[in-house]
Design a protein around this motif. Structure first.
Motif: not given
Length: 285
Positions: A148-152, A156-162, A207-208, A90-97
């Motif tokens: 990382l193998a599960m977070i990345v 990645a799959f959650l970023i487009p919708t966000a 979004v979070a 969630t933190l990674v998605v927010l920082l990028l989105v």
């Protein structure tokens, strides 16, 4: 003069009955699996397959909630892993989105439309379709059997919708507020940080929350493929590894499942006011 209530309360009695009946049927189908699962966790094993079937448990207890901590080794670790993976994703998605959504909402650059369409097309593909390419990619970077193998992949799959959700919200913020800041000499970054972000806070909260729930729900397929170490297993894989290799103790499995979803329910409970304000913001100017 016509009273205001006469304009609002225009439903006949049978229409009201139909509306509430439809709501009751919908809630019954939605909540019935959770109610049945909770009742199963209270039943002793002797009652689970008894005939005739008993909906309400006889001599029910919370014994399964105590024994499953002993029956499932590392159960607390599995819960921590699920919460940690979802939180970091969630933190990674927010920082990028957040900056990306602002750019798509405010700037007209070449390829913006096709890129938004590509983001939307990503959601049409199931994660299972890309498991083999993702596995090869993770192996080449040497991050298999790590968080990382599960977070990345999850992020990645959650970023487009966000991006789509937050972009729509940011488009509702009046441009005049940013233009006034520019006139006063503020730069793009200062305006984004001091003007846009506070106004977009309800949308960011939505979004979070949705990202956290999505990351918490999609852990099974990625963890099953990219991780084989017990210390990194999230809860779905931990339960699958224990109950899937021996006789299924259904009451303990249901108890473990309800305890496992508790972190997500706690997050939703404490952040629900932000969720409601974010969903209703912009409805009235």
């Amino acid at each position: 003069m016509r009273q205001p209530n006469s304009m609002i309360n225009r439903y006949r009695w049978y229409e009201i009955v139909g509306i509430y009946t439809g709501i009751a049927v919908f809630l019954t189908f939605v909540l019935a699996p959770f109610v049945e699962g909770f009742l199963v966790s209270l039943k002793p094993l002797s009652q689970l397959f008894s005939s005739p079937y008993r909906f309400w448990p006889e001599n029910g207890s919370f014994e399964a909630y105590r024994t499953m901590w002993v029956s499932v080794p590392g159960f607390a670790r599995y819960i921590f892993n699920s919460f940690f993976i979802s939180g970091v994703a969630t933190l990674v998605v927010l920082l990028l989105v957040v900056p990306a959504a602002y750019a798509f909402a405010r700037f007209d650059f070449r390829g913006r439309g096709p890129l938004l369409g590509a983001f939307l097309a990503v959601n049409m593909f199931s994660g299972a379709v890309l498991l083999i390419p993702l596995f090869r990619l993770m192996r080449s970077f040497g991050v298999l059997n790590t968080y990382l193998a599960m977070i990345v992949p999850g992020a990645a799959f959650l970023i487009p919708t966000a991006i789509w959700l937050l972009r729509t919200y940011m488009m509702r913020i009046p441009r005049e507020l940013e233009e006034a800041a520019y006139v006063d000499g503020a730069g793009y970054f200062y305006t984004f940080r001091r003007v846009v972000l506070p106004l977009a806070a309800p949308g960011i909260a939505v979004v979070a929350i949705t990202t956290f729930i999505g990351a918490y729900a999609q852990q099974f397929i990625f963890a099953l493929t990219f991780n084989s170490k017990t210390e990194y297993m999230p809860l779905p894989i931990g339960l699958f590894a224990y109950f899937g290799r021996q006789e299924v103790v259904w009451n303990e499995l249901m108890a473990a499942s309800f305890v496992g979803i508790a972190p997500a329910l706690i997050v939703i409970f404490f952040l629900q006011r932000y969720l409601v304000s974010g969903l209703t913001a912009g409805a009235v100017k």
